[in-house]
Design a protein around this motif. Structure first.
Motif, PDB file in Angstrom:
ATOM      1  N   GLY A 292      31.675  15.876 102.530  1.00  0.00           N
ATOM      2  CA  GLY A 292      30.653  16.828 102.205  1.00  0.00           C
ATOM      3  C   GLY A 292      29.257  16.337 101.556  1.00  0.00           C
ATOM      4  N   LEU A 293      29.449  15.232 100.769  1.00  0.00           N
ATOM      5  CA  LEU A 293      28.213  14.623 100.534  1.00  0.00           C
ATOM      6  C   LEU A 293      27.218  14.033 101.592  1.00  0.00           C
ATOM      7  CD1 LEU A 293      26.286  13.441  98.311  1.00  0.00           C
ATOM      8  CD2 LEU A 293      27.852  11.508  98.075  1.00  0.00           C
ATOM      9  N   ALA A 294      27.895  13.443 102.503  1.00  0.00           N
ATOM     10  CA  ALA A 294      27.428  12.827 103.715  1.00  0.00           C
ATOM     11  C   ALA A 294      26.628  14.052 104.367  1.00  0.00           C
ATOM     12  CB  ALA A 294      28.516  12.103 104.522  1.00  0.00           C
ATOM     13  N   SER A 295      27.235  14.956 104.415  1.00  0.00           N
ATOM     14  CA  SER A 295      26.886  16.257 105.442  1.00  0.00           C
ATOM     15  C   SER A 295      25.545  16.674 104.605  1.00  0.00           C
ATOM     16  CB  SER A 295      27.745  17.297 105.296  1.00  0.00           C
ATOM     17  OG  SER A 295      28.859  17.064 106.185  1.00  0.00           O
TER      18      SER A 295
ATOM     19  N   ALA B 135      21.731  16.713 106.026  1.00  0.00           N
ATOM     20  CA  ALA B 135      21.050  17.977 106.143  1.00  0.00           C
ATOM     21  C   ALA B 135      19.680  17.958 105.604  1.00  0.00           C
ATOM     22  CB  ALA B 135      21.873  18.968 105.993  1.00  0.00           C
ATOM     23  N   GLY B 136      19.608  16.891 104.713  1.00  0.00           N
ATOM     24  CA  GLY B 136      18.266  16.707 103.745  1.00  0.00           C
ATOM     25  C   GLY B 136      18.400  17.419 102.365  1.00  0.00           C
ATOM     26  N   ASP B 137      19.680  17.946 102.218  1.00  0.00           N
ATOM     27  CA  ASP B 137      19.787  18.514 100.837  1.00  0.00           C
ATOM     28  C   ASP B 137      19.833  17.524  99.642  1.00  0.00           C
ATOM     29  OD1 ASP B 137      19.806  20.972 101.995  1.00  0.00           O
ATOM     30  OD2 ASP B 137      22.116  20.867 102.309  1.00  0.00           O
ATOM     31  N   VAL B 138      20.017  16.240  99.847  1.00  0.00           N
ATOM     32  CA  VAL B 138      20.109  15.246  98.774  1.00  0.00           C
ATOM     33  C   VAL B 138      19.330  14.007  99.344  1.00  0.00           C
ATOM     34  CG1 VAL B 138      22.217  16.165  97.814  1.00  0.00           C
ATOM     35  CG2 VAL B 138      22.375  14.404  99.287  1.00  0.00           C
TER      36      VAL B 138
ATOM     37  N   ALA C 118      22.582  10.542  96.500  1.00  0.00           N
ATOM     38  CA  ALA C 118      23.804  10.415  97.290  1.00  0.00           C
ATOM     39  C   ALA C 118      24.527   9.054  97.012  1.00  0.00           C
ATOM     40  CB  ALA C 118      23.572  10.199  98.972  1.00  0.00           C
ATOM     41  N   ASP C 119      23.667   8.214  96.626  1.00  0.00           N
ATOM     42  CA  ASP C 119      24.201   6.741  96.155  1.00  0.00           C
ATOM     43  C   ASP C 119      25.073   6.949  94.787  1.00  0.00           C
ATOM     44  OD1 ASP C 119      24.740   3.811  96.871  1.00  0.00           O
ATOM     45  OD2 ASP C 119      23.743   3.585  94.752  1.00  0.00           O
ATOM     46  N   ARG C 120      24.280   7.514  93.699  1.00  0.00           N
ATOM     47  CA  ARG C 120      24.847   7.811  92.557  1.00  0.00           C
ATOM     48  C   ARG C 120      25.940   8.736  92.609  1.00  0.00           C
ATOM     49  NH1 ARG C 120      24.927  11.825  89.272  1.00  0.00           N
ATOM     50  NH2 ARG C 120      23.452  13.376  90.319  1.00  0.00           N
ATOM     51  N   LEU C 121      26.030   9.803  93.613  1.00  0.00           N
ATOM     52  CA  LEU C 121      27.142  10.576  93.519  1.00  0.00           C
ATOM     53  C   LEU C 121      28.405  10.051  94.144  1.00  0.00           C
ATOM     54  CD1 LEU C 121      25.405  13.978  95.010  1.00  0.00           C
ATOM     55  CD2 LEU C 121      26.280  13.543  92.742  1.00  0.00           C
TER      56      LEU C 121
END
Length: 408
Positions: free
Chosen positions: A88-91, A95-98, A103-106
């Motif tokens: 989900g994070l990769a998606s 998609a440019g949402d994060v 993303a690295d922190r998540l």
């Protein structure tokens, strides 16, 4: 592309790959998924994944920046909760949402997440899965109860292996060895006449590598030769260790307590097998760490796979009905991917577990060595081979009929 941007992107790809490997992603799916991510991020990549290693070669379009990274890793275990969150994070990133930094922190937060189910629920799931498997094998109520109880013993060894490298090295033979001794003692002092080999197999069924064998053959079918061969050989070695431990445990148990004479008891009615499928699929939720919102999908996948297999058995030969079950499962899992936008593995593993012939491989090994069958089984070796081939073919056909848009 600036060097700093390239470094940030390749660092994310490497971390993503290691985490997906840790969560038990098959190598051919992992490679394809990481190549998709690299393409979306605007870099080129060549990735080689095996059960014990990952090699990355990442470069920019004009080869201004190049990076090579190789890592020796332990074989991953299925963690569908973390796998779902990482996908989900990769998606969201693509998609440019994060941002890449966010993303690295998540990713770090996801990696530190505990199982959504505590140790007590997971322990109960071990007991439930072993008892449900005994139900599927036609055991009597007492044998089902003893299988569940010894399943708890297997869970104790599993927890110990997480804390001790020495115990982890001998987890399979030691678990089946202790189960063999315990079952022999139960057959001598508490419940004479029980089917001891069946109880021992049921109590360690979580450790039987039927799923790993299927994944290895899938990788070989996708021409991922190194990874497939390594996974198949690792699964066979686990199977040999399990059987040797069980054989030694029962032998020692008979020497200490006297030999048990098996007295066949009345098996459960036909509805018991459907109840067993439900209980088995439910127990896998905690063992595979499935997210709560995916539980109905996982249970449905198990029923679809088993139901299609049973329905087709009326007009197809033994083993070929598994092709129909795998085909139905593959179509359902691919539809899940399109609807929920989550990895195919999340529901695919729940359905495969009721189809994979890991237990029959164990039974065939027992028949070959001891010359005795502890359950009714004819030509089990040929049947196991046919089932494996039917599984792989069913999943391949499903990908052609209802292709998925996600590599995972």
């Amino acid at each position: 592309m600036h060097t700093a941007e390239f470094i940030q992107k390749r660092r994310f790809i490497v971390r993503l790959g290691k985490m997906l490997h840790k969560y038990g992603t098959p190598s051919f799916r992992l490679e394809a998924y990481l190549l998709e991510v690299a393409s979306y991020l605007g870099v080129r990549a060549s990735i080689i994944a095996t059960p014990t290693s990952l090699t990355f070669v990442i470069w920019s379009d004009g080869h201004e920046d190049e990076y090579t990274h190789a890592a020796r890793l332990q074989p991953g275990e299925l963690d569908l909760n973390s796998l779902s969150h990482v996908d989900g994070l990769a998606s969201e990133l693509l998609a440019g949402d994060v941002s890449l930094t966010e993303a690295d922190r998540l990713l770090s937060e996801i990696d530190a997440m505990p199982s959504p189910y505590g140790k007590w629920i997971t322990g109960c799931s071990f007991a439930l899965s072993t008892g449900a498997f005994a139900m599927l094998m036609g055991a009597s109520w007492p044998e089902i109860g003893w299988s569940g109880l010894l399943g708890l013993l297997s869970y104790v060894w599993y927890l110990w292996a997480l804390r001790s490298k020495r115990v982890n090295m001998m987890l399979e033979p030691m678990t089946s060895f202790m189960a063999g001794i315990a079952a022999s003692a139960i057959g001598r002092y508490i419940d004479p006449g029980i089917n001891i080999p069946l109880i021992v197999l049921s109590s360690v069924i979580v450790l039987v590598p039927g799923l790993a064998l299927t994944m290895g053959l899938s990788e070989l079918a996708s021409r991922n030769m190194v990874s497939g061969t390594a996974r198949v050989m690792d699964a066979l070695m686990q199977l040999f260790k399990l059987y040797f431990g069980a054989f030694l445990g029962v032998t020692v148990g008979f020497s200490l307590f006297g030999e048990n004479i098996y007295v066949p008891a009345e098996s459960l009615p036909e509805w018991g097998t459907w109840l067993a499928v439900f209980l088995l699929s439910l127990s896998l939720v905690a063992i595979f760490r499935t997210r709560p919102k995916h539980i109905p999908w996982g249970v449905a996948a198990a029923f679809i796979a088993y139901g299609a297999s049973v329905w087709s058995a009326d007009f197809m030969g033994a083993g070929m009905n598994t092709f129909v079950g795998a085909f139905a499962l593959g179509v359902f899992a691919n539809l899940f991917t399109r609807i929920a936008r989550q990895p195919h593995t999340i529901v695919g593993m729940h359905g495969l577990i009721v189809l994979v012939p890991g237990s029959k491989t164990y039974i065939g090994l027992n028949s070959f060595i001891s010359g005795q069958d502890f359950v009714a089984a004819e030509h089990v070796g040929q049947e196991v081979f046919l089932i494996f081939m039917s599984l792989i073919a069913g999943l391949i056909f499903a990908n052609v009929v209802a292709p998925t848009k996600k590599a995972l």
